[in-house]
Design a protein around this motif. Structure first.
Motif, mmCIF file in Angstrom:
data_model
loop_
_atom_site.group_PDB
_atom_site.id
_atom_site.type_symbol
_atom_site.label_atom_id
_atom_site.label_comp_id
_atom_site.label_asym_id
_atom_site.label_seq_id
_atom_site.Cartn_x
_atom_site.Cartn_y
_atom_site.Cartn_z
ATOM 1 N N ARG A 116 74.229 48.743 19.959
ATOM 2 C CA ARG A 116 73.521 49.390 21.061
ATOM 3 C C ARG A 116 73.524 50.907 20.908
ATOM 4 O O ARG A 116 74.558 51.522 20.677
ATOM 5 N N ASN A 155 67.796 47.397 26.371
ATOM 6 C CA ASN A 155 69.031 46.925 25.733
ATOM 7 C C ASN A 155 69.568 47.855 24.651
ATOM 8 O O ASN A 155 70.673 47.637 24.156
ATOM 9 N N THR A 205 68.712 48.087 21.593
ATOM 10 C CA THR A 205 68.782 47.440 20.284
ATOM 11 C C THR A 205 67.416 46.872 19.939
ATOM 12 O O THR A 205 66.451 47.035 20.700
ATOM 13 N N ARG A 219 64.063 51.478 20.939
ATOM 14 C CA ARG A 219 65.474 51.461 21.337
ATOM 15 C C ARG A 219 66.043 52.873 21.483
ATOM 16 O O ARG A 219 67.105 53.061 22.091
ATOM 17 N N PRO A 251 73.898 43.909 27.936
ATOM 18 C CA PRO A 251 73.864 44.454 26.577
ATOM 19 C C PRO A 251 75.079 44.083 25.739
ATOM 20 O O PRO A 251 74.972 43.894 24.519
#
Length: 516
Positions: free
Chosen positions: A23, A91, A93, A243, A401
């Motif tokens: 993350r 998230n 990612t 992301r 997450p």
């Protein structure tokens, strides 16, 4: 996180990106929706998209019929694709990791391998088409022989530059695409001047005065679906770039950036459509459906002074498309095999992809086959995207997450463990829809599924897979409710849930106690 949170300075362009699929921390999210626009548009504002734009003419449509099919496919594809951009900011990612929430901790490998195969296929197509255009243009411009060594050098040049950019990572890609958008767009506009004298908007196609009437609908729909497949091909990759956008960024801005990026690709699509209509008039042998050669036809009709701009379009476009494809490949490979860093995975997959490009072009002549393979992969990716979007809506956009990273940390348990790491609801909806789509695929001269002729020659595989996935996944959520724990405090939207204890997150292989 509050809007006042101080963010770190963006890393230098020449600094190798360190993040993999873990993350992205809030302070390091320094990208904007406009950055997402640049990467997505830059990856499609290329010569490969021009080739797709020529298909309506190859299918026999007139210029205006082809334009209608192009606009239909582009707008529908953009609408389907755009929601896939929200998973990255939510998230932190990529989309394959985010799919853990809907396919399970282990089921998320489906998204990883779909994106892996898509990236290798489109990376190969990009290198081949751009390399061919570069060598052909150089042949007309300075007399460079169209020999195997010349093509090999062109392919190696593209592939090597792409690999270098991907190793440096996200910021370097932003720089490349900033140049690519401006440069390629200017060259396409210059192309409008180059071909203006030969263009005739009244190009009639083959459906004149009722001729070949039975083929018109299949041809129109087929052309629209080929255009639609271009936006769909970005579905697995949008999270790779989004992301880095802050989580508090309004979702409408993120979705809008992805949508407008695809709408902007009308530029290369229109270039391909226009020049193909000219080729069909002045050099019809190059648009023979049995053996089309758009690149050769384009070089045959282009004025001499435009050969250099064509070479530049090939160079810029090949670099831009290749980086967006290969970057996602390395990222996804590192997510499936966490022992590899992003850089290591990119170097490994890049080397293997380059080897495949040379073997496929010179040893086995797989150029036509890989194009068919790319279409089939996109067809199978579409229902996976639908499962993600339906899941996002029913979850009200809420995710955990930390639980999404269970697979990457080689752990067990968490909210998305479902049945031993597999959520058979999402997996069933995807698998059935993808299988049905392959059965109904109809790519004349390349691949026709066992049921491909049931719709009178119309390829209905993509719309069928999209609709079936949406209906089937929603139905499964009603009949077999998911655990209440996978939804946030607001609860689910529309679908029921069941109370189930969440298994704790533990290491997959607990350490053995030392002997006393």
């Amino acid at each position: 996180m509050s809007a006042e949170t101080t963010r770190s300075e963006p890393p230098r362009v020449t600094e190798v990106e360190q993040y993999g699929v873990d993350r992205i921390q809030d302070v390091d999210r320094t990208a904007s929706p406009f950055d997402l626009f640049r990467l997505t548009f830059g990856g499609a504002n290329t010569f490969a998209t021009c080739v797709l734009g020529a298909f309506p003419i190859l299918f026999g449509l007139s210029f205006w019929q082809g334009l209608a099919a192009t606009l239909l496919g582009l707008l529908v594809g953009a609408v389907i694709l755009a929601p896939m951009a929200v998973f990255g900011p939510t998230n932190g990612t990529n989309n394959a990791v985010s799919s853990s929430a809907h396919l399970g901790v282990h089921g998320r490998v489906v998204g990883s391998f779909l994106s892996l195969l898509t990236a290798v296929a489109f990376f190969s197509i990009s290198v081949w088409s751009s390399g061919d255009a570069l060598v052909g243009g150089a042949n007309r411009l300075v007399g460079l022989p169209e020999s195997t060594p010349a093509f090999a050098v062109a392919y190696a040049l593209f592939a090597g530059l792409v690999l270098v950019v991907c190793v440096y990572g996200f910021r370097f890609m932003l720089l490349v695409n900033k140049v690519a958008i401006t440069g390629a767009t200017a060259l396409f506009v210059l192309g409008a001047i180059a071909f203006a004298g030969d263009f005739d908007a009244s190009y009639p196609g083959i459906f004149v005065d009722g001729a070949n009437a039975e083929l018109f609908v299949p041809s129109f729909i087929g052309a629209a679906l080929i255009v639609l497949s271009n936006p769909i091909s970005f579905g697995a990759f949008l999270g790779d770039w989004s992301r880095y956008i802050p989580a508090e960024t309004p979702k409408r801005r993120v979705i809008g950036a992805a949508f407008l990026a695809q709408v902007a690709t009308i530029i290369p699509f229109l270039f391909g459509l226009t020049t193909a209509s000219i080729i069909a008039t002045k050099a019809a042998e190059y648009v023979d459906p049995a053996a089309p050669n758009y690149v050769g036809g384009l070089l045959a009709i282009a004025p001499t002074w435009y050969f250099l701009p064509l070479c530049l379009i090939a160079l810029i476009g090949g670099l831009s498309t290749g980086t967006t494809a290969l970057y996602g490949t390395g990222l996804d490979f590192s997510s499936v095999f966490p022992r590899f860093s992003r850089v290591q995975a990119t170097l490994l997959i890049g080397t293997l992809s380059i080897t495949f490009i040379f073997l496929g072009r010179f040893a086995f002549d797989l150029v036509q086959s890989i194009s068919t393979f790319a279409v089939l992969i996109v067809t199978c990716t579409a229902p996976w995207m639908v499962v993600m979007i339906v899941g996002y809506v029913t979850r009200r956009g809420w995710y955990d997450p930390d639980a999404l990273q269970v697979f990457n940390r080689r752990q067990r348990g968490g909210r998305y463990w479902f049945s031993h790491g597999w959520n058979w609801r999402g997996l069933t909806a995807w698998l059935v829809s993808a299988a049905v789509a392959v059965l109904f695929t109809n790519i004349p001269g390349q691949f026709v599924g066992p049921l491909g002729d049931l719709a009178n020659g119309v390829d209905i595989s993509l719309p069928l897979s999209l609709g079936l996935a949406a209906v089937l996944y929603t139905l499964l959520l009603f009949v077999f409710p998911e655990p209440r724990a996978v939804h946030g405090s607001a609860g689910p939207w529309l679908v029921p849930t069941r109370e189930t204890e969440v298994p704790p997150i533990t290491d997959a292989a607990p350490a053995v106690p030392a002997p006393v």
